[in-house]
Design a protein around this motif. Structure first.
Motif, PDB file in Angstrom:
ATOM      1  N   UNK A 203       5.931 -10.054 -13.075  1.00  0.00           N
ATOM      2  CA  UNK A 203       6.468 -10.920 -14.333  1.00  0.00           C
ATOM      3  C   UNK A 203       6.254 -12.246 -13.979  1.00  0.00           C
ATOM      4  N   UNK A 204       6.038 -12.815 -12.814  1.00  0.00           N
ATOM      5  CA  UNK A 204       6.013 -14.362 -12.290  1.00  0.00           C
ATOM      6  C   UNK A 204       4.300 -14.408 -12.815  1.00  0.00           C
ATOM      7  N   UNK A 205       3.621 -13.577 -12.435  1.00  0.00           N
ATOM      8  CA  UNK A 205       2.166 -13.578 -12.782  1.00  0.00           C
ATOM      9  C   UNK A 205       1.951 -13.676 -14.419  1.00  0.00           C
ATOM     10  N   UNK A 206       2.622 -12.767 -14.926  1.00  0.00           N
ATOM     11  CA  UNK A 206       2.477 -12.658 -16.270  1.00  0.00           C
ATOM     12  C   UNK A 206       2.885 -14.054 -17.118  1.00  0.00           C
ATOM     13  N   UNK A 207       4.147 -14.213 -16.622  1.00  0.00           N
ATOM     14  CA  UNK A 207       4.718 -15.700 -17.417  1.00  0.00           C
ATOM     15  C   UNK A 207       4.007 -17.051 -16.990  1.00  0.00           C
ATOM     16  N   UNK A 208       3.268 -16.913 -15.919  1.00  0.00           N
ATOM     17  CA  UNK A 208       2.457 -18.119 -15.215  1.00  0.00           C
ATOM     18  C   UNK A 208       3.668 -19.137 -14.714  1.00  0.00           C
ATOM     19  N   UNK A 209       4.551 -18.497 -14.002  1.00  0.00           N
ATOM     20  CA  UNK A 209       5.573 -19.621 -13.696  1.00  0.00           C
ATOM     21  C   UNK A 209       5.278 -19.883 -12.261  1.00  0.00           C
ATOM     22  N   UNK A 210       4.403 -19.205 -11.575  1.00  0.00           N
ATOM     23  CA  UNK A 210       3.837 -19.697 -10.045  1.00  0.00           C
ATOM     24  C   UNK A 210       2.362 -19.220 -10.030  1.00  0.00           C
ATOM     25  N   UNK A 211       1.724 -20.421  -9.999  1.00  0.00           N
ATOM     26  CA  UNK A 211       0.189 -19.925 -10.145  1.00  0.00           C
ATOM     27  C   UNK A 211      -0.165 -19.429  -8.821  1.00  0.00           C
ATOM     28  N   UNK A 212      -1.268 -18.192  -9.034  1.00  0.00           N
ATOM     29  CA  UNK A 212      -1.713 -17.648  -7.809  1.00  0.00           C
ATOM     30  C   UNK A 212      -0.825 -16.923  -7.069  1.00  0.00           C
ATOM     31  N   UNK A 213       0.506 -16.634  -7.658  1.00  0.00           N
ATOM     32  CA  UNK A 213       1.379 -15.649  -6.788  1.00  0.00           C
ATOM     33  C   UNK A 213       1.345 -14.468  -7.631  1.00  0.00           C
ATOM     34  N   UNK A 214       0.737 -13.509  -6.813  1.00  0.00           N
ATOM     35  CA  UNK A 214       0.394 -12.041  -7.429  1.00  0.00           C
ATOM     36  C   UNK A 214       1.183 -11.026  -6.217  1.00  0.00           C
ATOM     37  N   UNK A 215       1.070  -9.980  -7.067  1.00  0.00           N
ATOM     38  CA  UNK A 215       1.547  -8.638  -6.088  1.00  0.00           C
ATOM     39  C   UNK A 215       0.468  -8.211  -5.264  1.00  0.00           C
ATOM     40  N   UNK A 216       0.836  -8.157  -3.890  1.00  0.00           N
ATOM     41  CA  UNK A 216      -0.474  -7.934  -3.078  1.00  0.00           C
ATOM     42  C   UNK A 216      -0.372  -6.240  -2.503  1.00  0.00           C
ATOM     43  N   UNK A 217       0.328  -5.395  -3.462  1.00  0.00           N
ATOM     44  CA  UNK A 217       0.093  -4.028  -3.224  1.00  0.00           C
ATOM     45  C   UNK A 217      -1.140  -3.634  -3.298  1.00  0.00           C
ATOM     46  N   UNK A 218      -1.350  -2.283  -2.516  1.00  0.00           N
ATOM     47  CA  UNK A 218      -2.840  -1.806  -2.496  1.00  0.00           C
ATOM     48  C   UNK A 218      -3.181  -1.463  -3.977  1.00  0.00           C
ATOM     49  N   UNK A 219      -2.195  -1.023  -4.733  1.00  0.00           N
ATOM     50  CA  UNK A 219      -2.613  -0.479  -6.156  1.00  0.00           C
ATOM     51  C   UNK A 219      -2.890  -1.783  -6.935  1.00  0.00           C
ATOM     52  N   UNK A 220      -2.091  -2.872  -6.790  1.00  0.00           N
ATOM     53  CA  UNK A 220      -2.382  -3.958  -7.878  1.00  0.00           C
ATOM     54  C   UNK A 220      -3.544  -4.582  -7.405  1.00  0.00           C
ATOM     55  N   UNK A 221      -3.934  -4.788  -6.092  1.00  0.00           N
ATOM     56  CA  UNK A 221      -5.165  -5.363  -5.657  1.00  0.00           C
ATOM     57  C   UNK A 221      -6.398  -4.455  -6.120  1.00  0.00           C
ATOM     58  N   UNK A 222      -6.313  -3.510  -6.243  1.00  0.00           N
ATOM     59  CA  UNK A 222      -7.511  -2.535  -6.534  1.00  0.00           C
ATOM     60  C   UNK A 222      -7.750  -2.715  -7.988  1.00  0.00           C
ATOM     61  N   UNK A 223      -6.640  -2.998  -8.830  1.00  0.00           N
ATOM     62  CA  UNK A 223      -6.677  -3.390 -10.329  1.00  0.00           C
ATOM     63  C   UNK A 223      -7.429  -4.532 -10.611  1.00  0.00           C
ATOM     64  N   UNK A 224      -7.122  -5.255  -9.651  1.00  0.00           N
ATOM     65  CA  UNK A 224      -7.945  -6.480  -9.790  1.00  0.00           C
ATOM     66  C   UNK A 224      -9.239  -6.867  -8.966  1.00  0.00           C
ATOM     67  N   UNK A 225      -9.699  -5.659  -8.644  1.00  0.00           N
ATOM     68  CA  UNK A 225     -10.971  -5.426  -7.983  1.00  0.00           C
ATOM     69  C   UNK A 225     -11.149  -6.195  -6.603  1.00  0.00           C
ATOM     70  N   UNK A 226      -9.828  -6.120  -6.030  1.00  0.00           N
ATOM     71  CA  UNK A 226      -9.765  -7.008  -4.618  1.00  0.00           C
ATOM     72  C   UNK A 226      -9.463  -5.821  -3.422  1.00  0.00           C
ATOM     73  N   UNK A 227      -9.955  -6.096  -2.579  1.00  0.00           N
ATOM     74  CA  UNK A 227      -9.844  -5.166  -1.403  1.00  0.00           C
ATOM     75  C   UNK A 227      -8.371  -5.447  -0.857  1.00  0.00           C
ATOM     76  N   UNK A 228      -7.590  -4.134  -0.522  1.00  0.00           N
ATOM     77  CA  UNK A 228      -6.205  -4.175   0.017  1.00  0.00           C
ATOM     78  C   UNK A 228      -6.282  -5.000   1.293  1.00  0.00           C
ATOM     79  N   UNK A 229      -5.309  -5.812   1.743  1.00  0.00           N
ATOM     80  CA  UNK A 229      -5.041  -6.431   2.889  1.00  0.00           C
ATOM     81  C   UNK A 229      -4.850  -5.677   4.168  1.00  0.00           C
ATOM     82  N   UNK A 230      -4.060  -4.522   3.886  1.00  0.00           N
ATOM     83  CA  UNK A 230      -3.633  -3.661   5.250  1.00  0.00           C
ATOM     84  C   UNK A 230      -2.418  -4.600   5.864  1.00  0.00           C
TER      85      UNK A 230
END
Length: 253
Positions: free
Chosen positions: A190-217
């Motif tokens: 919700x923070x990312x969708x509303x643009x409250x905090x720039x570059x604050x994203x969910x870093x779960x493996x599912x969400x990172x793959x949706x963004x075409x990013x590799x999971x952090x482990x």
């Protein structure tokens, strides 16, 4: 004429070699061994197929019979009081109580998996009972009560905002006690969708793959070595750089 003469020479040479081979075999005694081997094969009896013997089942004592077939009630239904009936509605036995233990054990994520009472964390995806002492859901088995060991987003109220104590602290640097007191706490989605905090994203493996990013482990150790409070703070710093479109492993290298 030459062709017929060539064939005769070949046949004569062939017969000569055959006679030489027979003489050599006779001198070595191979004829006798060959005859003995053929007689041994012909005298063997055909192979019999093995039969599997079935084990005998011995019945000890009288066989069991159903009470229903005897005309007796299969069970005796005992009347339940109104207070006990109301108390049992929406309740189940927690996993740690089924094992006969006195407590759920420590740990930020809890120690016991319960597919009925446990609420799935969005990051670690573990349906474990929390280790909070004041949680009525995980302590008494009341399914109508919320789990105090998991967060709840006040904006979306979805599974994306459910995080356990350990994932909330390690992945996002927030304390569960502080989140409980906040009446307007929102999940990273919700923070990312509303643009409250720039570059604050969910870093779960599912969400990172949706963004075409590799999971952090397990990146918390690297984040603390770099001086960041959590993995989310490390990712936020990396995304601010020009090479933020690279994968996590390329950025780390």
């Amino acid at each position: 004429m030459g062709k017929q003469q060539g064939e005769c020479e070949y046949e004569s040479l062939r017969k000569t070699r055959i006679s030489e081979n027979k003489t050599r075999m006779a001198s070595l005694g191979l004829d006798r061994h060959a005859d003995a081997f053929l007689s041994l094969i012909s005298s063997k009896s055909p192979i019999k197929k093995s039969t599997i013997r079935k084990a005998e089942v011995k019945v000890l004592g009288a066989p069991r019979r159903s009470n229903r077939l005897k005309g007796k009630p299969a069970y005796v239904e005992r009347p339940m009081s109104d207070s006990s009936r109301k108390a049992s509605i929406g309740k189940t036995i927690p996993a740690w109580r089924k094992l006969g233990l006195e407590s759920r054990g420590g740990g930020a994520r809890g120690s016991f998996y319960d597919q009925v009472l446990g609420i799935c964390c969005h990051f670690c995806r573990q349906k474990k009972l929390c280790a909070e002492e004041d949680c009525k859901r995980c302590n008494t088995g009341d399914m109508n009560e919320p789990c105090t060991g998991k967060t709840e987003c006040t904006a979306c109220y979805s599974s994306n905002g459910i995080l356990c104590r350990a994932c909330l602290k390690i992945r996002y640097g927030e304390d569960l006690e502080v989140v409980r007191k906040m009446k307007d706490w929102m999940c990273p989605h919700c923070i990312e969708e509303k643009g409250i905090r720039p570059y604050w994203i969910c870093n779960s493996s599912l969400c990172l793959r949706r963004k075409k990013m590799s999971p952090t482990g397990i990146a918390i150790y690297h984040a603390r070595e770099e001086g960041f409070e959590s993995v989310a703070h490390l990712l936020m710093d990396q995304l601010k750089k020009p090479k933020h479109r690279l994968s996590w492993h390329e950025r780390r290298a």
